[in-house]
Design a protein around this motif. Sequence first.
Motif, short mmCIF file in Angstrom:
data_model
loop_
_atom_site.label_atom_id
_atom_site.label_comp_id
_atom_site.label_asym_id
_atom_site.label_seq_id
_atom_site.Cartn_x
_atom_site.Cartn_y
_atom_site.Cartn_z
N TYR A 61 63.64 48.45 26.30
CA TYR A 61 64.08 48.23 27.71
C TYR A 61 65.21 48.80 28.29
N PRO A 67 69.64 44.46 26.23
CA PRO A 67 68.00 44.33 26.00
C PRO A 67 67.85 45.41 24.76
N TRP A 110 64.53 41.87 27.82
CA TRP A 110 65.46 42.66 28.70
C TRP A 110 66.75 42.06 28.40
N GLY A 111 67.01 41.08 27.81
CA GLY A 111 68.33 40.71 27.70
C GLY A 111 68.63 39.30 28.43
#
Length: 132
Positions: free
Chosen positions: A125, A121, A97-98
Amino acid sequence: INQVSFGFTTDKVQETKEFYEKYLGATTIFEKEGYLNLKLGDISTILAIEAPQSPEDKPSDSTGLGFGFNVDDVDLAYDEITSKKLNIEMPLKDHPWGERGFGIKDPNGLTIYIYSVTGEPTDEYKQYIKDV
């Protein structure tokens, strides 16, 4: 919103204070017997910790409760915390998700997720992110 504050009740006020000061750099800004406010970081976030005030008061249940702390350099935060010999509950890793982050627990069992935003992401995501 000008300030965010959150709190909980614990039998471990002093131990909790020492944990947040030692491992997360919190500063005590108010303290009286059985109650204290800790300032977290440079933003206006206050953690209120209170001892039970009567026999009916119970410590907060930490099940399912956690805090997320966004930091500039999660690798540096990880190195600082592990050098102080604190047990890592969730290993440092990159997330789809980054974020890159890791998890610890405070003396009350609260999960603390410490992370940095590392980029975009994954496509999987991106579909879940809402524009606000």
